[in-house]
Design an enzyme around this catalytic site. Sequence first.
Site, short mmCIF file in Angstrom:
data_model
loop_
_atom_site.label_atom_id
_atom_site.label_comp_id
_atom_site.label_asym_id
_atom_site.label_seq_id
_atom_site.Cartn_x
_atom_site.Cartn_y
_atom_site.Cartn_z
N GLY A 99 0.82 -1.21 0.00
CA GLY A 99 0.00 0.00 0.00
C GLY A 99 0.86 1.26 0.00
N GLN A 101 1.34 3.47 2.19
CA GLN A 101 2.12 3.65 3.42
C GLN A 101 2.85 2.37 3.82
OE1 GLN A 101 2.96 6.41 4.87
NE2 GLN A 101 1.76 7.54 3.38
N SER A 102 3.25 1.58 2.84
CA SER A 102 3.95 0.33 3.11
C SER A 102 5.35 0.59 3.67
CB SER A 102 4.05 -0.49 1.81
OG SER A 102 4.98 -1.55 1.96
N ASN A 103 5.61 0.07 4.87
CA ASN A 103 6.96 0.12 5.43
C ASN A 103 7.93 -0.69 4.58
OD1 ASN A 103 6.26 1.59 7.89
ND2 ASN A 103 5.24 -0.29 8.54
N CYS A 105 7.80 -1.33 1.28
CA CYS A 105 8.16 -0.64 0.03
C CYS A 105 9.15 0.47 0.29
CB CYS A 105 6.89 -0.09 -0.64
SG CYS A 105 5.88 -1.34 -1.45
#
Length: 388
Positions: A99, A101-103, A105
């Site tokens: 997503g 706000q993916s940590n 990514c």
Amino acid sequence: KETGYEAMAKHVFNTLQPYRAPAWTELLKYKPNKRLVLCMSPTPIHRWNIPGVPEDFQLFIKRDDLTGSTLTGNKARKLEFLFADVLERGCDCVVTSGGFQSNHCRAAALVAAQCGMEAHLMTFPMKNSATPQDSSAVEYCGNLLLSGLAGANIVLLSLDKYKAAANHFQFLEDCIASYSQELSKRGKKPYIIPPGGASPVGEWGYISAFDEMIQQGILDQFDDIVVAGGTISTAFGLAISNYLTGSKLKVHAFTVNHSADILYAQVDKLLSESVLDERLSKAKVSELTARNLLHIIEGYAGLKYDMSTDEELAMLTNIASTTGVVLDPNYGIKAVHGMISEMSKNPAQFKGKRVLFIHTGGVFTVFDGRVLRSLPKEKISKYEDFFH
């Protein structure tokens, strides 16, 4: 005997170093022999006196929010092994997904930049069904801002298609595979990282972390381990290590998005990919199932991933102001909320009263703006008013 320089060289940041797998991992199919040093480890364990914990429980915290700065959190541990594999294979770019706000990514984009290669992030908004049509409509904040600063290629996926998919994990893996095939046709050599780093390579992040915690005395000092569960790979690494070492700890994962059934299926998939069944007796094979390995608890996801209830944000703010520990609104606070609730309502499902919570980081998510509504306005005043 090692010289001082040789000992120091083992911990030189962003260098590829030899890695020796613990002897108790002999039943795993994949064993790495290299890791890319990214983490500031070992991370500390300390007592954590947060509001709401029943008096008969002793709560401690493993500070994996301190694994680094922009690389803070559990993802850095997994990427040490994933990017070692990337470099060993001679790949020139990585493709992964999550997503906005993916940590995961964010961390993958930063490590790729450190290694001088491209990162392609298949991503989508989780808060609504409106997928931006171009870059001008993308709101860069929190993790997505750092991904952008790292020069990542942001590839927009349809949230509608993601939601409609029968299997969300498979949908993302299919998108990653198709995109990677196109990169290959264009002369690139991509390396596919599954969402959350959930793979036989990525799981070594928390196999090595468990080994680290053994050195810190967890086998004698605790009864239970608690962690948040998204793609469930962190919890799987802890749980399979707990099993392989013969430890009697109980590992609990609080799901922050998917149902328990979906995550148990994901654990079974990781088991089939990771464990050498032919080396186990029939009795051992029958006992090594997802539900025997890991206790997954649902019911505390709130408004789902990337969204927070007022109760969660109030708890996050209260914990930060009373203990100085800032939790991720997508993962940490949901798991802590569930843990405290279950300690009060269902204490018997914990093996004992000595609980270790694994803080998986994700502090940059607080900068997406949602937490602002929980900050107390009475804490702001004018200098002159103090003297009246």
